[in-house]
Design a protein around this motif. Structure first.
Motif, PDB file in Angstrom:
ATOM      1  N   THR B 153      -1.637 -53.889  -8.424  1.00 56.60           N
ATOM      2  CA  THR B 153      -2.470 -52.699  -8.256  1.00 56.60           C
ATOM      3  C   THR B 153      -1.816 -51.787  -7.220  1.00 56.60           C
ATOM      4  N   ILE B 177      -1.146 -51.057 -12.230  1.00 53.76           N
ATOM      5  CA  ILE B 177      -2.353 -50.241 -12.312  1.00 53.76           C
ATOM      6  C   ILE B 177      -2.201 -49.149 -11.259  1.00 53.76           C
ATOM      7  N   HIS B 199      -6.340 -46.408 -13.685  1.00 57.29           N
ATOM      8  CA  HIS B 199      -7.705 -46.880 -13.376  1.00 57.29           C
ATOM      9  C   HIS B 199      -8.719 -45.737 -13.411  1.00 57.29           C
ATOM     10  N   ARG B 200      -8.231 -44.495 -13.466  1.00 57.94           N
ATOM     11  CA  ARG B 200      -9.195 -43.378 -13.523  1.00 57.94           C
ATOM     12  C   ARG B 200      -9.732 -43.156 -14.923  1.00 57.94           C
ATOM     13  N   ILE B 204     -10.018 -50.825 -17.934  1.00 56.55           N
ATOM     14  CA  ILE B 204      -9.066 -51.831 -17.439  1.00 56.55           C
ATOM     15  C   ILE B 204      -9.302 -53.193 -18.104  1.00 56.55           C
ATOM     16  N   GLU B 205     -10.555 -53.613 -18.147  1.00 54.71           N
ATOM     17  CA  GLU B 205     -10.834 -54.974 -18.626  1.00 54.71           C
ATOM     18  C   GLU B 205     -10.391 -55.133 -20.089  1.00 54.71           C
ATOM     19  N   GLU B 221      -2.635 -57.875  -5.197  1.00 59.63           N
ATOM     20  CA  GLU B 221      -3.805 -57.000  -5.051  1.00 59.63           C
ATOM     21  C   GLU B 221      -3.726 -56.150  -3.784  1.00 59.63           C
ATOM     22  N   THR B 227     -11.799 -52.421  -9.820  1.00 57.95           N
ATOM     23  CA  THR B 227     -10.609 -52.800 -10.580  1.00 57.95           C
ATOM     24  C   THR B 227     -10.296 -54.286 -10.387  1.00 57.95           C
ATOM     25  N   ALA B 230     -12.404 -56.191 -12.571  1.00 57.03           N
ATOM     26  CA  ALA B 230     -12.011 -56.078 -13.976  1.00 57.03           C
ATOM     27  C   ALA B 230     -10.830 -56.995 -14.298  1.00 57.03           C
ATOM     28  N   SER B 248      -9.554 -49.805  -1.396  1.00 63.08           N
ATOM     29  CA  SER B 248     -10.727 -49.118  -1.941  1.00 63.08           C
ATOM     30  C   SER B 248     -11.945 -49.289  -1.035  1.00 63.08           C
TER      31      SER B 248
END
Lengths: 344, 344
Positions: B153, B177, B199-200, B204-205, B221, B227, B230, B248
């Motif tokens: 990510t 991502i 991711h916007r 994702i999932e 991560e 996210t 997900a 985040s």
């Protein structure tokens, strides 16, 4: 004794909290052993939290249960018919026959239980899966060092009670978390933990701060949920979280959202997950050591045995998942046979 | 050159999203080096997400910042006065002078930067802290094996971009991502990841499920939040999550609640946390290896340099935390000195 066998199956996937209506009880023909097989009359069935997520229609440790399937589970019993020399009639065995009175095993699917450390039922907890789980989780993954601080959730439960006693044996300071004053008293007075908080009435975050001036080195986590979040801010640098269970989520429709993950990062905390079935080679070592400690009285346990046969299993399972049992939850599927040795 | 030095301090602890009003910019006297000290004129300041949680009044890696304290940070610059033979005038050094134009170092608080692999600014990212972070996290903690699937990510960020390229060097399939089509294109076309999700706009999932038929072995991560949730259902048995950042959450008043922890348990996934400052001995090995790969063009990077001096740092910091930068965020604190070698 008729030629049938009672079984309990999952009627349908439960929605949220499981209830007795999610099960069906029926009589089926008793199977006859083929070559290499033995017929076991189940004496005790173990009820365990892991059974609950298996009832959900999602990927889990194993395939999810389908409606109509017999509920799975660990059992101990006695061989009553045999076509396998390694499993003679009269032998006591531990096996995974699930929620039924009779079932077939082979020498690969059953292990002979020695009765030297106590009753046959111990093979379903302290000298079986939950004991091996506590041993592997706390000693292998937790890596306890003398003087470290250990927190155990579901501290009076089958796994937590053993994990905490092992931490005491290794010279740690051990704080339990349990539900209700009776369980907390048991954890400190009978099991010898240094303290126990009641998650129903105590302010876990504040009281844990007072009880852990040197922070928490190992969290042996069986429960998850808000209590997990209350413990995370107390984790020490380089702490270890042994993720053994998440029982508080098993009956929620929506899982609890854990807010405290930043504490893992800030304090370089590792989360270590495991499933004891992956480590079968480890069981004999763990169970041998536990049997010695049980005999010496250094590892104590408590059983909560529901009498009256398999019909009572659904109600006992619901009770267990809401914390209303006290001690390892077992179902006495059948009374002892006449020639069975008494409790030692 | 006057005898003063500009600095940027935290005005007060931010509430939620940080903004420029949380900083104050002021001139202070330029310090004079004492015995064993050298005065460094800062050329570049690195802006990094970890600075944000340090502005909160809570226990973190280090003591929280107090209002009025100079913002911390990694810097590179040139020795302009020296009472220390190991740090001669004209030497390029990496040090932690924070958000200021001039500062004092000793031979223990500064490392000499070799310019062989490129510009001095690289010592603030791919050949400095973020490079060492990606190297330690992915290679030591992630334990990548050829053919494994890796998700990164903040894949276009300073750490994520290097982590993903290292995973490619090790023969893994790598999914990034990132935020926005431009960053996603950069991640696949410039950095050579196998795919990149936005991711916007992406689901994702669902899309990750299509992209990872063999599940996810390593999640590197940097972001956390929805996210992260997900990705958790895609983790493979015995997967590893390298928890490197939780960006985040840094500007949320209330942390995001992670719902997917049960997946860790079900799939025996380990979460491994670290802070690269704990592993100083590891830096030379990591940076030496990265310098070779940078020279060979196997590890690429992108810089986002805000010109115009320290006054622009607060705005650039806010931009970075909301993902509006693109590449390693640096502040050009001062222009090159006349005798400075050009970019190689």
């Amino acid at each position: 004794m008729g030629a049938d066998s009672l079984r309990v199956a999952m009627a349908d996937h439960p929605q949220g909290m499981v209830n007795e209506g999610d099960f069906l009880v029926e009589r089926t023909p008793r199977p006859a052993p083929g070559p290499g097989q033995a017929l076991v009359r189940v004496r005790y069935l173990s009820l365990d939290p892991y059974m609950r997520p298996m009832m959900n229609p999602v990927r889990s440790y194993v395939e999810p249960l389908k409606p109509g399937q017999t509920m799975p589970g660990a059992t101990v019993g006695e061989v009553v018919e045999s076509n396998e020399a390694a499993l003679p009639v009269g032998a006591h065995v531990a096996c995974m026959l699930g929620w039924q009175e009779y079932g077939l095993v082979t020498k690969d699917s059953a292990r002979i239980v020695e009765l030297s450390a106590g009753d046959i039922s111990l093979a379903l907890h302290v000298l079986g899966m939950t004991g091996a789980t506590a041993h592997y989780g706390l000693l292998r993954l937790g890596e306890p060092k003398p003087g470290e601080t250990v927190v155990v959730t579901a501290a009076s439960g089958a796994v937590g009670s053993v994990a905490g006693q092992l931490a005491k044996i290794k010279g740690c300071r051990v704080i339990g978390i349990a539900g209700g004053p009776e369980k907390c008293r048991y954890v400190t007075e009978e099991l010898g933990f240094d303290a126990c908080l009641d998650h129903r009435t105590d302010d876990i975050e504040r009281q844990l701060a007072e009880l852990t001036p040197d922070w928490v080195d190992i969290l042996f986590e069986n429960v998850g949920g808000p209590t997990f979040d209350a413990i995370l801010p107390r984790m020490n640098d380089h702490g270890r979280i042994v993720l053994c269970g998440n029982i508080s989520d098993y009956n929620r429709d929506e899982p609890y959202g854990v807010k405290g993950l930043s504490h893992l990062l800030l304090h370089r905390v590792d989360v270590r997950s495991f499933v004891i079935a992956d480590h079968r080679d480890y069981w004999p070592e763990a169970i041998g050591e536990l049997a010695a400690w049980v005999k010496e009285g250094r590892v104590r346990f408590r059983e909560d045995i529901a009498k009256g046969g398999l019909e009572g299993a659904p109600a006992a399972f619901v009770n267990m998942l809401t914390g209303r049992n006290f001690g390892k939850q077992l179902i006495e599927v059948a009374p002892p046979s006449a020639d069975r040795p008494g409790r030692s």
